[in-house]
Scaffold this active site. Structure first.
Site, PDB file in Angstrom:
ATOM      1  N   CYS A   1       0.809  -1.231   0.000  1.00 55.67           N
ATOM      2  CA  CYS A   1       0.000   0.000   0.000  1.00 55.67           C
ATOM      3  C   CYS A   1       0.835   1.270   0.000  1.00 55.67           C
ATOM      4  O   CYS A   1       0.287   2.355  -0.190  1.00 55.67           O
ATOM      5  CB  CYS A   1      -0.927   0.018   1.205  1.00 55.67           C
TER       6      CYS A   1
ATOM      7  N   ASP B   1       2.322   2.573   2.591  1.00 47.83           N
ATOM      8  CA  ASP B   1       2.345   3.225   3.900  1.00 47.83           C
ATOM      9  C   ASP B   1       3.692   2.986   4.595  1.00 47.83           C
ATOM     10  O   ASP B   1       4.432   2.065   4.230  1.00 47.83           O
ATOM     11  CB  ASP B   1       1.196   2.715   4.770  1.00 47.83           C
TER      12      ASP B   1
ATOM     13  N   CYS C   1      -0.686  -5.129   6.901  1.00 48.43           N
ATOM     14  CA  CYS C   1      -0.408  -3.922   7.690  1.00 48.43           C
ATOM     15  C   CYS C   1       0.384  -4.276   8.949  1.00 48.43           C
ATOM     16  O   CYS C   1       1.237  -3.494   9.393  1.00 48.43           O
ATOM     17  CB  CYS C   1      -1.704  -3.232   8.076  1.00 48.43           C
TER      18      CYS C   1
ATOM     19  N   CYS D   1      -2.862   2.944   7.880  1.00 43.80           N
ATOM     20  CA  CYS D   1      -4.282   2.767   8.174  1.00 43.80           C
ATOM     21  C   CYS D   1      -4.506   2.401   9.641  1.00 43.80           C
ATOM     22  O   CYS D   1      -3.563   2.252  10.421  1.00 43.80           O
ATOM     23  CB  CYS D   1      -4.832   1.660   7.286  1.00 43.80           C
TER      24      CYS D   1
HETATM   25 FE1  FES Z   1      -1.314   0.461   4.320  1.00 41.28          FE
HETATM   26 FE2  FES Z   1      -2.712  -0.780   6.172  1.00 41.28          FE
HETATM   27  S1  FES Z   1      -3.360  -0.274   4.174  1.00 41.28           S
HETATM   28  S2  FES Z   1      -0.655  -0.153   6.268  1.00 41.28           S
END
Ligand code: FES
Length: 142
Positions: free
Chosen positions: A33, A35, A102, A58
């Protein structure tokens, strides 16, 4: 859906923030993702005396960060290295399948921070090996 434990960790996370005098810092990004999670460690002897995190991700990533940091405080570095994302997910009472990746950020960022500490000490980094989503790797001697 998220478990009550996940919602509690997300709405009231512990150990959030930067640590200016950290002994080890690990930052990882999720290939899934994009992140980012950053873990700061304060190490005394071979134990984690303090830990903080910053997560740009998230709810599941923030809940995983909070849970993982609470779990590793007081652990030896080897114990913290062995913490898998599966351990974190279990402590959260589970995550939706699409959110399990995640939790990998937390265990990977902890390992990165441990290896940053080891590098600063002049020690060789531990080999995380080829880890899948829920894989575990043992620290090598030294
Ligand atoms: Fe990116 Fe959860 S969707 S860390």
């Amino acid at each position: 859906m998220y478990t009550e434990r996940v919602i509690a960790e997300f709405t009231n996370p512990e150990n959030v923030g930067e640590m200016a005098d950290a002994d080890g810092v690990g930052e990882v990004g999720s290939p899934t993702c994009g992140d980012i999670m950053k873990i700061y460690l304060k190490v005394e002897g071979d134990r984690i005396a303090d830990v903080r995190f910053q997560t740009f991700g998230c709810a599941a990533a923030i809940a995983s960060s909070s849970m993982a940091t609470r779990m590793i405080r007081g652990m030896t570095l080897a114990e913290a290295w062995s913490l898998s994302n599966g351990d974190v997910v279990e402590s959260l009472g589970g995550l939706p399948p699409a959110k399990v990746h995640c939790s990998v950020l937390a265990s990977d960022a902890i390992r990165a921070a441990i290896n940053d500490w080891r590098t600063r000490q002049g020690l060789p980094p531990w080999d995380a090996g080829s880890r899948g989503c829920c894989g575990e790797a043992e620290p090598e001697n030294g």
